[in-house]
Write a protein that holds these residues in place. Structure first.
Motif, PDB file in Angstrom:
ATOM      1  N   HIS A  57      19.228  25.473  46.678  1.00  0.00           N
ATOM      2  CA  HIS A  57      19.085  23.806  46.151  1.00  0.00           C
ATOM      3  C   HIS A  57      19.242  23.940  44.535  1.00  0.00           C
ATOM      4  CE1 HIS A  57      14.913  25.047  45.456  1.00  0.00           C
ATOM      5  NE2 HIS A  57      14.942  24.113  44.766  1.00  0.00           N
ATOM      6  N   CYS A  58      19.416  25.052  43.919  1.00  0.00           N
ATOM      7  CA  CYS A  58      19.903  24.943  42.572  1.00  0.00           C
ATOM      8  C   CYS A  58      20.911  25.259  42.325  1.00  0.00           C
ATOM      9  CB  CYS A  58      18.786  25.837  41.773  1.00  0.00           C
ATOM     10  SG  CYS A  58      16.810  25.277  41.820  1.00  0.00           S
ATOM     11  N   VAL A  59      21.891  25.129  43.097  1.00  0.00           N
ATOM     12  CA  VAL A  59      23.423  25.497  43.164  1.00  0.00           C
ATOM     13  C   VAL A  59      24.103  24.171  43.205  1.00  0.00           C
ATOM     14  CG1 VAL A  59      25.271  26.945  43.727  1.00  0.00           C
ATOM     15  CG2 VAL A  59      23.002  27.795  43.862  1.00  0.00           C
ATOM     16  N   THR A  60      25.220  23.997  42.328  1.00  0.00           N
ATOM     17  CA  THR A  60      25.900  22.813  42.230  1.00  0.00           C
ATOM     18  C   THR A  60      27.453  22.940  41.745  1.00  0.00           C
ATOM     19  OG1 THR A  60      25.988  20.343  41.754  1.00  0.00           O
ATOM     20  CG2 THR A  60      25.238  21.823  40.166  1.00  0.00           C
ATOM     21  N   THR A  61      28.149  22.257  42.295  1.00  0.00           N
ATOM     22  CA  THR A  61      29.620  22.183  41.707  1.00  0.00           C
ATOM     23  C   THR A  61      29.691  21.313  40.586  1.00  0.00           C
ATOM     24  OG1 THR A  61      30.344  20.302  43.202  1.00  0.00           O
ATOM     25  CG2 THR A  61      30.819  22.631  44.107  1.00  0.00           C
ATOM     26  N   ASP A  62      28.692  20.417  40.207  1.00  0.00           N
ATOM     27  CA  ASP A  62      28.580  19.793  39.107  1.00  0.00           C
ATOM     28  C   ASP A  62      28.466  20.411  37.782  1.00  0.00           C
ATOM     29  OD1 ASP A  62      28.601  17.455  37.500  1.00  0.00           O
ATOM     30  OD2 ASP A  62      26.752  16.580  38.488  1.00  0.00           O
ATOM     31  N   VAL A  63      28.501  20.018  36.722  1.00  0.00           N
ATOM     32  CA  VAL A  63      28.451  20.675  35.475  1.00  0.00           C
ATOM     33  C   VAL A  63      27.027  20.753  34.939  1.00  0.00           C
ATOM     34  CG1 VAL A  63      30.789  20.159  34.655  1.00  0.00           C
ATOM     35  CG2 VAL A  63      28.920  18.459  34.212  1.00  0.00           C
ATOM     36  N   GLU A  64      26.137  19.932  35.581  1.00  0.00           N
ATOM     37  CA  GLU A  64      24.799  20.158  35.391  1.00  0.00           C
ATOM     38  C   GLU A  64      23.881  20.070  36.551  1.00  0.00           C
ATOM     39  OE1 GLU A  64      22.895  16.035  33.961  1.00  0.00           O
ATOM     40  OE2 GLU A  64      24.780  16.152  33.106  1.00  0.00           O
ATOM     41  N   LEU A  65      22.544  20.815  36.301  1.00  0.00           N
ATOM     42  CA  LEU A  65      21.671  20.909  37.272  1.00  0.00           C
ATOM     43  C   LEU A  65      20.840  19.803  37.317  1.00  0.00           C
ATOM     44  CD1 LEU A  65      21.064  22.977  39.518  1.00  0.00           C
ATOM     45  CD2 LEU A  65      19.373  23.967  37.917  1.00  0.00           C
ATOM     46  N   GLN A  66      20.905  18.663  38.394  1.00  0.00           N
ATOM     47  CA  GLN A  66      20.368  17.088  37.970  1.00  0.00           C
ATOM     48  C   GLN A  66      18.818  17.541  38.331  1.00  0.00           C
ATOM     49  OE1 GLN A  66      21.634  14.491  37.447  1.00  0.00           O
ATOM     50  NE2 GLN A  66      23.690  15.204  37.112  1.00  0.00           N
ATOM     51  N   GLY A  67      17.936  17.015  37.432  1.00  0.00           N
ATOM     52  CA  GLY A  67      16.646  16.819  37.651  1.00  0.00           C
ATOM     53  C   GLY A  67      15.967  18.426  37.069  1.00  0.00           C
ATOM     54  N   HIS A  68      16.658  19.150  36.715  1.00  0.00           N
ATOM     55  CA  HIS A  68      16.189  20.418  36.055  1.00  0.00           C
ATOM     56  C   HIS A  68      16.083  20.726  34.661  1.00  0.00           C
ATOM     57  CE1 HIS A  68      14.963  21.911  40.111  1.00  0.00           C
ATOM     58  NE2 HIS A  68      16.094  21.376  40.455  1.00  0.00           N
ATOM     59  N   GLY A  69      16.780  19.684  33.967  1.00  0.00           N
ATOM     60  CA  GLY A  69      16.880  20.156  32.421  1.00  0.00           C
ATOM     61  C   GLY A  69      17.397  21.392  31.778  1.00  0.00           C
ATOM     62  N   ALA A  70      18.710  21.948  32.334  1.00  0.00           N
ATOM     63  CA  ALA A  70      19.119  23.483  32.088  1.00  0.00           C
ATOM     64  C   ALA A  70      19.297  23.166  30.537  1.00  0.00           C
ATOM     65  CB  ALA A  70      20.055  23.740  32.633  1.00  0.00           C
ATOM     66  N   VAL A  71      18.759  24.005  29.845  1.00  0.00           N
ATOM     67  CA  VAL A  71      18.765  23.855  28.211  1.00  0.00           C
ATOM     68  C   VAL A  71      19.622  25.269  27.667  1.00  0.00           C
ATOM     69  CG1 VAL A  71      16.539  23.052  27.815  1.00  0.00           C
ATOM     70  CG2 VAL A  71      16.908  25.360  27.989  1.00  0.00           C
ATOM     71  N   ARG A  72      20.116  26.246  28.693  1.00  0.00           N
ATOM     72  CA  ARG A  72      20.980  27.141  27.974  1.00  0.00           C
ATOM     73  C   ARG A  72      21.892  27.719  29.012  1.00  0.00           C
ATOM     74  NH1 ARG A  72      18.382  32.915  27.160  1.00  0.00           N
ATOM     75  NH2 ARG A  72      16.707  32.830  28.464  1.00  0.00           N
ATOM     76  N   SER A  73      23.085  28.085  28.730  1.00  0.00           N
ATOM     77  CA  SER A  73      23.807  28.903  29.609  1.00  0.00           C
ATOM     78  C   SER A  73      23.639  30.558  29.521  1.00  0.00           C
ATOM     79  CB  SER A  73      25.336  28.786  29.326  1.00  0.00           C
ATOM     80  OG  SER A  73      26.314  29.575  30.110  1.00  0.00           O
ATOM     81  N   LEU A  74      23.462  31.031  30.540  1.00  0.00           N
ATOM     82  CA  LEU A  74      23.366  32.675  30.646  1.00  0.00           C
ATOM     83  C   LEU A  74      24.498  33.278  30.815  1.00  0.00           C
ATOM     84  CD1 LEU A  74      19.969  32.588  32.735  1.00  0.00           C
ATOM     85  CD2 LEU A  74      20.398  32.771  30.277  1.00  0.00           C
ATOM     86  N   GLY A  75      25.681  32.738  30.984  1.00  0.00           N
ATOM     87  CA  GLY A  75      26.899  33.009  31.327  1.00  0.00           C
ATOM     88  C   GLY A  75      27.359  33.185  32.796  1.00  0.00           C
TER      89      GLY A  75
END
Length: 127
Positions: A57-75
């Motif tokens: 449920h934390c996987v998306t084709t969108d550019v952001e993870l809605q409702g989870h506030g991702a703050v950094r890219s891990l690669g």
């Protein structure tokens, strides 16, 4: 990783009846970068021996993870699977190709390869 965003698939025909499926996306975290001088050993204490995996449920084709506030890219996280049909199934698929319609043997092979590549991508993101 908290999730995977921008998920895409790629499929390559290696030989007739052999397919390579690649799933890839960007692993993201909701945690800020670790402070300098802190070791990873503290975070791995008490870790289970099972392979960690990002929840689906934390996987998306969108550019952001809605409702989870991702703050950094891990690669980039990726998963690869290569599947092949048996000779008998290839012959059956060849006959089906003559008359037209859905080739279920190849459909099942591609679905299995896609699922396996997706799961491997989630494991890679969590690692």
């Amino acid at each position: 990783a908290r999730g995977v965003v921008g998920v895409r698939y790629d499929c390559n025909l290696i030989l007739p009846g052999q397919v390579e499926v690649i799933a890839y996306g960007t692993a993201v975290s909701t945690e800020p970068p670790p402070a300098s001088g802190t070791g990873a050993a503290a975070s791995s204490a008490g870790a289970s021996t099972a392979a960690p995996c990002v929840p689906e449920h934390c996987v998306t084709t969108d550019v952001e993870l809605q409702g989870h506030g991702a703050v950094r890219s891990l690669g980039t996280a990726s998963g690869l699977a290569v599947h092949a049909c048996t000779l008998v199934r290839n012959i059956g698929a060849g006959f089906k190709g003559l008359v037209g319609g859905e080739i279920r043997n190849y459909l099942a092979m591609c679905e299995a390869a896609r699922g396996q590549a997706f799961h491997r991508m989630l494991e890679h993101a969590a690692a």
